[in-house]
Design a protein around this motif. Structure first.
Motif, PDB file in Angstrom:
ATOM      1  N   LEU A   1       0.848  -1.198   0.000  1.00  0.00           N
ATOM      2  CA  LEU A   1       0.000   0.000   0.000  1.00  0.00           C
ATOM      3  C   LEU A   1       0.882   1.246   0.000  1.00  0.00           C
ATOM      4  O   LEU A   1       1.930   1.263   0.644  1.00  0.00           O
ATOM      5  CB  LEU A   1      -0.886   0.015   1.245  1.00  0.00           C
ATOM      6  CG  LEU A   1      -2.104  -0.901   1.215  1.00  0.00           C
ATOM      7  CD1 LEU A   1      -2.804  -0.867   2.569  1.00  0.00           C
ATOM      8  CD2 LEU A   1      -3.084  -0.504   0.117  1.00  0.00           C
TER       9      LEU A   1
ATOM     10  N   LYS B   1       1.226  -7.917  -0.596  1.00  0.00           N
ATOM     11  CA  LYS B   1       1.044  -9.175  -1.328  1.00  0.00           C
ATOM     12  C   LYS B   1       2.328  -9.538  -2.054  1.00  0.00           C
ATOM     13  O   LYS B   1       3.055  -8.647  -2.512  1.00  0.00           O
ATOM     14  CB  LYS B   1      -0.051  -9.028  -2.389  1.00  0.00           C
ATOM     15  CG  LYS B   1      -1.445  -8.863  -1.834  1.00  0.00           C
ATOM     16  CD  LYS B   1      -2.441  -8.718  -2.985  1.00  0.00           C
ATOM     17  CE  LYS B   1      -3.805  -8.362  -2.432  1.00  0.00           C
ATOM     18  NZ  LYS B   1      -4.431  -7.268  -3.146  1.00  0.00           N
TER      19      LYS B   1
ATOM     20  N   PRO C   1      -6.353  -0.960   7.393  1.00  0.00           N
ATOM     21  CA  PRO C   1      -7.016  -1.484   8.588  1.00  0.00           C
ATOM     22  C   PRO C   1      -6.570  -2.903   8.940  1.00  0.00           C
ATOM     23  O   PRO C   1      -6.485  -3.249  10.123  1.00  0.00           O
ATOM     24  CB  PRO C   1      -8.514  -1.452   8.244  1.00  0.00           C
ATOM     25  CG  PRO C   1      -8.625  -1.113   6.806  1.00  0.00           C
ATOM     26  CD  PRO C   1      -7.317  -0.541   6.362  1.00  0.00           C
ATOM     27  N   GLN C   2      -6.231  -3.709   7.916  1.00  0.00           N
ATOM     28  CA  GLN C   2      -5.771  -5.074   8.212  1.00  0.00           C
ATOM     29  C   GLN C   2      -4.413  -5.047   8.900  1.00  0.00           C
ATOM     30  O   GLN C   2      -4.187  -5.780   9.877  1.00  0.00           O
ATOM     31  CB  GLN C   2      -5.698  -5.901   6.926  1.00  0.00           C
ATOM     32  CG  GLN C   2      -7.070  -6.135   6.327  1.00  0.00           C
ATOM     33  CD  GLN C   2      -7.025  -6.921   5.031  1.00  0.00           C
ATOM     34  OE1 GLN C   2      -7.317  -8.099   4.992  1.00  0.00           O
ATOM     35  NE2 GLN C   2      -6.634  -6.251   3.964  1.00  0.00           N
TER      36      GLN C   2
ATOM     37  N   VAL D   1      -2.070   5.692   2.640  1.00  0.00           N
ATOM     38  CA  VAL D   1      -3.297   4.909   2.459  1.00  0.00           C
ATOM     39  C   VAL D   1      -3.506   4.080   3.723  1.00  0.00           C
ATOM     40  O   VAL D   1      -2.613   3.348   4.150  1.00  0.00           O
ATOM     41  CB  VAL D   1      -3.196   3.962   1.242  1.00  0.00           C
ATOM     42  CG1 VAL D   1      -4.427   3.065   1.139  1.00  0.00           C
ATOM     43  CG2 VAL D   1      -3.029   4.773  -0.032  1.00  0.00           C
ATOM     44  N   LEU D   2      -4.663   4.226   4.331  1.00  0.00           N
ATOM     45  CA  LEU D   2      -4.959   3.524   5.571  1.00  0.00           C
ATOM     46  C   LEU D   2      -4.975   2.017   5.348  1.00  0.00           C
ATOM     47  O   LEU D   2      -5.485   1.543   4.337  1.00  0.00           O
ATOM     48  CB  LEU D   2      -6.338   3.970   6.073  1.00  0.00           C
ATOM     49  CG  LEU D   2      -6.349   4.481   7.509  1.00  0.00           C
ATOM     50  CD1 LEU D   2      -6.017   5.967   7.485  1.00  0.00           C
ATOM     51  CD2 LEU D   2      -7.698   4.266   8.133  1.00  0.00           C
TER      52      LEU D   2
ATOM     53  N   GLU E   1       1.027  -2.899 -13.776  1.00  0.00           N
ATOM     54  CA  GLU E   1       0.204  -1.746 -14.151  1.00  0.00           C
ATOM     55  C   GLU E   1      -1.200  -2.176 -14.565  1.00  0.00           C
ATOM     56  O   GLU E   1      -2.175  -1.495 -14.282  1.00  0.00           O
ATOM     57  CB  GLU E   1       0.862  -0.984 -15.315  1.00  0.00           C
ATOM     58  CG  GLU E   1       2.169  -0.292 -14.962  1.00  0.00           C
ATOM     59  CD  GLU E   1       1.976   0.960 -14.100  1.00  0.00           C
ATOM     60  OE1 GLU E   1       0.879   1.531 -14.116  1.00  0.00           O
ATOM     61  OE2 GLU E   1       2.946   1.340 -13.408  1.00  0.00           O
TER      62      GLU E   1
ATOM     63  N   VAL F   1      -3.774   3.160  -7.917  1.00  0.00           N
ATOM     64  CA  VAL F   1      -4.434   4.234  -7.169  1.00  0.00           C
ATOM     65  C   VAL F   1      -4.007   4.154  -5.695  1.00  0.00           C
ATOM     66  O   VAL F   1      -3.824   5.164  -5.034  1.00  0.00           O
ATOM     67  CB  VAL F   1      -5.973   4.133  -7.287  1.00  0.00           C
ATOM     68  CG1 VAL F   1      -6.671   5.143  -6.395  1.00  0.00           C
ATOM     69  CG2 VAL F   1      -6.405   4.324  -8.739  1.00  0.00           C
ATOM     70  N   ILE F   2      -3.848   2.925  -5.206  1.00  0.00           N
ATOM     71  CA  ILE F   2      -3.567   2.742  -3.782  1.00  0.00           C
ATOM     72  C   ILE F   2      -2.285   1.951  -3.497  1.00  0.00           C
ATOM     73  O   ILE F   2      -1.839   1.903  -2.356  1.00  0.00           O
ATOM     74  CB  ILE F   2      -4.744   2.013  -3.073  1.00  0.00           C
ATOM     75  CG1 ILE F   2      -5.177   0.774  -3.881  1.00  0.00           C
ATOM     76  CG2 ILE F   2      -5.910   2.946  -2.831  1.00  0.00           C
ATOM     77  CD1 ILE F   2      -6.152  -0.136  -3.159  1.00  0.00           C
TER      78      ILE F   2
ATOM     79  N   LEU G   1      -2.792  -5.305 -13.940  1.00  0.00           N
ATOM     80  CA  LEU G   1      -3.586  -6.201 -13.099  1.00  0.00           C
ATOM     81  C   LEU G   1      -3.080  -6.385 -11.672  1.00  0.00           C
ATOM     82  O   LEU G   1      -3.847  -6.232 -10.723  1.00  0.00           O
ATOM     83  CB  LEU G   1      -3.694  -7.581 -13.780  1.00  0.00           C
ATOM     84  CG  LEU G   1      -4.503  -8.636 -13.004  1.00  0.00           C
ATOM     85  CD1 LEU G   1      -5.965  -8.225 -12.887  1.00  0.00           C
ATOM     86  CD2 LEU G   1      -4.417  -9.997 -13.681  1.00  0.00           C
ATOM     87  N   LEU G   2      -1.785  -6.712 -11.519  1.00  0.00           N
ATOM     88  CA  LEU G   2      -1.328  -7.165 -10.196  1.00  0.00           C
ATOM     89  C   LEU G   2      -1.442  -6.098  -9.117  1.00  0.00           C
ATOM     90  O   LEU G   2      -1.684  -6.408  -7.954  1.00  0.00           O
ATOM     91  CB  LEU G   2       0.115  -7.686 -10.285  1.00  0.00           C
ATOM     92  CG  LEU G   2       0.320  -8.909 -11.185  1.00  0.00           C
ATOM     93  CD1 LEU G   2       1.777  -9.333 -11.181  1.00  0.00           C
ATOM     94  CD2 LEU G   2      -0.565 -10.074 -10.739  1.00  0.00           C
ATOM     95  N   ALA G   3      -1.272  -4.820  -9.493  1.00  0.00           N
ATOM     96  CA  ALA G   3      -1.405  -3.740  -8.517  1.00  0.00           C
ATOM     97  C   ALA G   3      -2.493  -2.780  -8.956  1.00  0.00           C
ATOM     98  O   ALA G   3      -2.738  -2.612 -10.145  1.00  0.00           O
ATOM     99  CB  ALA G   3      -0.081  -2.994  -8.393  1.00  0.00           C
ATOM    100  N   ASN G   4      -3.175  -2.181  -8.000  1.00  0.00           N
ATOM    101  CA  ASN G   4      -4.065  -1.061  -8.292  1.00  0.00           C
ATOM    102  C   ASN G   4      -3.268   0.191  -7.940  1.00  0.00           C
ATOM    103  O   ASN G   4      -3.111   0.520  -6.762  1.00  0.00           O
ATOM    104  CB  ASN G   4      -5.339  -1.166  -7.453  1.00  0.00           C
ATOM    105  CG  ASN G   4      -6.279   0.010  -7.708  1.00  0.00           C
ATOM    106  OD1 ASN G   4      -5.871   1.031  -8.254  1.00  0.00           O
ATOM    107  ND2 ASN G   4      -7.529  -0.149  -7.313  1.00  0.00           N
TER     108      ASN G   4
END
Lengths: 79, 222
Positions: free
Chosen positions: A9, A40, A16-17, A13-14, A63, A70-71, A65-68
């Motif tokens: 992350l 991950k 919580p887990q 970016v918060l 870019e 944005v976060i 699929l494996l990562a988003n």
């Protein structure tokens, strides 16, 4: 050729887990934790032998699929 | 109004959506399986709720790369209205049709409860039948509904009036930034929202608050 993709992350970016894991580790008596963030790992086996080409291809995989992005950030390691 | 609903392996609110659309528009929606490569002629395409691909990788991530999504992006560019509810919202953000991302609920638990929404922008195709500032009831059921966008994106969507619905009266169930429950794209023809308006459309559901969202679209199509 074996590659490892690590997705984490972005700062700010918060997570919580990660926070819950941090709390649970504290509960187990681990007192010296400043923070925990969860990520991950993807182990990808590639058939080619060109490391540079593989790195470029893995970046595309991240870019698309494996990562988003944005976060999340990603890092690529090749043996 | 002609409508279509896209169905993925793991969709589970598609039938609720079919029922709501048929009841409100008087016409049966087309059902489109995710492997199809063309969409029927429709005024509104809906991506329904559920757990497409078991939420593998990230909620909505795999569905966002399925063949039909390429077609959906084209239709959205042409100005066709697109509504994503719950998993549909996650899919639309993953596909890049909407800004931001949906993360694990701040409380880490799946939430299944009724919340309150405030219509903060009623000048959109999806919200014109509500009053500005109107607070209405809506069911929610999700695990990954915690809306996040970076500071720059957040400022631009707030300034452009892209935030259409906010959780009201302290009912934010998931920690979403700025209490955001529903956002549109810059053009205003794509809306994503976590709550389920399709589940509050007739007295049998215990209320009809969600009906106005569909009636807004119906008024646009007329």
């Amino acid at each position: 050729m074996k590659a490892r993709v690590i997705v984490t992350l972005k700062n700010g970016v918060l997570d919580p887990q990660g926070k819950a894991i941090e709390g649970a580790l504290g509960g187990l008596g681990f007192g010296d934790i400043a923070s925990v963030r969860q990520g991950k790992v993807f182990d990808v086996e590639l058939t080619g032998s060109d490391k540079e080409a593989a790195k470029a291809e893995l970046a595309q995989m991240c870019e698309k699929l494996l990562a988003n992005t944005v976060i999340e950030n990603y890092a690529i390691e090749i043996d | 109004m002609k409508t279509a609903v896209i169905v993925f392996p793991g969709s589970n609110r598609d039938r609720d959506m079919f029922h709501a659309l048929e009841l409100i528009t008087g016409t049966r929606p087309a059902s489109v399986w995710h492997t199809e490569t063309s969409l029927p002629d429709a005024d509104l395409v809906i991506v329904p709720g559920g757990f497409s691909y078991g939420d593998y990788l990230r909620s909505g991530a795999i569905a966002a790369r399925s063949p039909i999504l390429k077609e959906l992006v084209k239709k959205a560019d042409q100005g066709v209205k697109v509504l994503g509810v719950c998993n549909g919202f996650q899919i639309l953000t993953e596909a890049g049709l909407l800004p931001g991302a949906l993360m694990r609920n701040a409380g880490l638990k799946f939430v299944c409860r009724e919340i309150e929404l405030e219509t903060v922008n009623n000048a959109t195709s999806f919200s014109n039948a509500y009053q500005k500032g109107q607070v209405w009831r809506c069911p929610t059921a999700h695990h990954d509904g915690n809306y996040f966008a970076d500071a720059e994106t957040l400022k631009s969507i707030e300034d452009n009036g892209q935030v259409v619905f906010r959780y009201a009266n302290g009912t934010n169930p998931n920690g979403s930034i700025n209490n955001i429950a529903g956002v549109t794209n810059a053009k205003g023809n794509v809306l994503g929202m976590m709550p389920h308006p399709e589940n509050l459309i007739e007295d049998l559901n215990g209320g009809t608050d969600g009906r106005l969202l569909f009636e807004s679209l119906l008024a646009q199509a007329a």
